[in-house]
Design a protein around this motif. Sequence first.
Motif, PDB file in Angstrom:
ATOM      1  N   GLY A  50       3.773   1.048  -3.055  1.00 59.29           N
ATOM      2  CA  GLY A  50       2.440   1.829  -4.296  1.00 59.29           C
ATOM      3  C   GLY A  50       2.386   2.697  -4.841  1.00 59.29           C
ATOM      4  O   GLY A  50       2.272   3.305  -5.875  1.00 59.29           O
ATOM      5  N   THR A  51       1.293   3.495  -3.588  1.00 59.44           N
ATOM      6  CA  THR A  51       0.838   4.630  -3.132  1.00 59.44           C
ATOM      7  C   THR A  51       2.450   6.226  -4.128  1.00 59.44           C
ATOM      8  O   THR A  51       1.728   6.618  -4.946  1.00 59.44           O
ATOM      9  N   SER A  52       3.048   6.100  -3.269  1.00 61.35           N
ATOM     10  CA  SER A  52       4.209   6.853  -3.758  1.00 61.35           C
ATOM     11  C   SER A  52       4.318   6.411  -5.175  1.00 61.35           C
ATOM     12  O   SER A  52       5.159   7.657  -5.504  1.00 61.35           O
TER      13      SER A  52
ATOM     14  N   LEU B  61       2.874   5.423  -8.013  1.00 57.02           N
ATOM     15  CA  LEU B  61       1.964   5.795  -8.628  1.00 57.02           C
ATOM     16  C   LEU B  61       1.703   7.101  -8.764  1.00 57.02           C
ATOM     17  O   LEU B  61       1.615   7.534  -9.715  1.00 57.02           O
TER      18      LEU B  61
ATOM     19  N   ALA C 209      -2.522  -4.137  -2.935  1.00 57.55           N
ATOM     20  CA  ALA C 209      -2.892  -4.326  -1.651  1.00 57.55           C
ATOM     21  C   ALA C 209      -3.858  -3.723  -1.169  1.00 57.55           C
ATOM     22  O   ALA C 209      -4.322  -4.164  -0.249  1.00 57.55           O
ATOM     23  N   ILE C 210      -5.181  -3.245  -2.075  1.00 60.58           N
ATOM     24  CA  ILE C 210      -6.126  -3.076  -1.972  1.00 60.58           C
ATOM     25  C   ILE C 210      -6.721  -4.582  -2.074  1.00 60.58           C
ATOM     26  O   ILE C 210      -8.106  -4.646  -0.552  1.00 60.58           O
TER      27      ILE C 210
ATOM     28  N   ALA D  13       2.954   0.269 -10.059  1.00 59.27           N
ATOM     29  CA  ALA D  13       2.496   1.319  -9.607  1.00 59.27           C
ATOM     30  C   ALA D  13       1.505   0.527  -9.415  1.00 59.27           C
ATOM     31  O   ALA D  13       0.459   0.152  -8.498  1.00 59.27           O
ATOM     32  N   LEU D  14       0.582   0.326 -10.421  1.00 64.35           N
ATOM     33  CA  LEU D  14      -0.764   0.005 -10.607  1.00 64.35           C
ATOM     34  C   LEU D  14      -0.998  -1.235  -9.600  1.00 64.35           C
ATOM     35  O   LEU D  14      -2.208  -1.201  -9.435  1.00 64.35           O
TER      36      LEU D  14
ATOM     37  N   GLY E  15       0.800  -1.280  -0.092  1.00 59.94           N
ATOM     38  CA  GLY E  15      -0.102   0.002  -0.238  1.00 59.94           C
ATOM     39  C   GLY E  15       0.944   1.270   0.390  1.00 59.94           C
ATOM     40  O   GLY E  15       0.679   2.381  -0.534  1.00 59.94           O
TER      41      GLY E  15
ATOM     42  N   VAL F  67      -0.480  -1.471  -5.840  1.00 57.47           N
ATOM     43  CA  VAL F  67      -1.728  -1.020  -5.478  1.00 57.47           C
ATOM     44  C   VAL F  67      -3.007  -1.461  -5.071  1.00 57.47           C
ATOM     45  O   VAL F  67      -3.848  -2.237  -4.978  1.00 57.47           O
TER      46      VAL F  67
END
Length: 304
Positions: free
Chosen positions: A126-128, A130, A283-284, A276-277, A123, A280
């Motif tokens: 991946g967010t960083s 993205l 993680a979701i 990144a996609l 999470g 994320v």
Amino acid sequence: MELFLPIAHMDVNIWLIVSFGLAVGFLSGLTGVGGGILITPLLIFIGVPPLVAVGTGAAQIVGGSAIGSYAHWRMGNVDMRMAFVLLAGSWTGGLIGVHIARILEAGGHFSLVVTFLYVILLGVIGTSMLIESLLALRGRHGHASQKNRTKNQSILQRLPGQMDFPVSGLRLSFLTPVLLGFGVGLLTALMGVGGGFVMVPIMLYVLKMPTKVVVGTSLFQLLFTTAEVGILQAGMNHAVDPYLALALVLGSIFGTQFGARAGAHMKGEQLRLVLALVVVGVAIKMGLGLFITPEHIFSMSRVV
């Protein structure tokens, strides 16, 4: 076609497993992450015991990483000096991680620990990635990126044990890649991943290595790190299912070649956005599993 897995003690559709290998192999060749961030959750989703999913996931990365690293080596994208320094740390981390996995499994906590590791690490990272990749594609990161690069290099150059890495165009302390490799080895043993989803961002954003060299070097060290962890997991924890690993490798061999070729025609920012996609998304999915009530609720207890 159904295939019985002797270690996992279950039947699976062999073509489904091969398709898993094909998908993660493509991701491995494209981004250098080894594909483990996908294969372990996918195996858990279809009912494979977590420890077997982790052990087999690490073992199957060997096949895909071998093909992918060879393809990138031929294109001159592997920093061999950096890879061997990384291995010095990752082999140590892998050995310690396998022992930790054995202790957690004996206490019945392994599955929960694996899920939390996936949700938290994927999470955040991946967010960083993205956000950064979207800003890069929009052309809004140039000045800040150069400023951060100068700051990071200044810190790394003050550490002891400075080494030159000509292929990457870097000079930094050998302690940095050793510690990075150690962390990757731990994650490989505990999560069934090659650690590329952690290594690749750090090599890109902290060490500031060229994107193409990052992918090739990451795959090369993953080959030997996952081989070590796979052997240890099979020997110490009996957690590697040979039939499952073989089916996954069969698909990943072809997927990795396609991914390496596709990556050669994509910009670095595009490669980071794809990674990144995927990170994320996984993680979701793993996070939802912590809050959604299972369809079949059961308990296990030891008979005395």
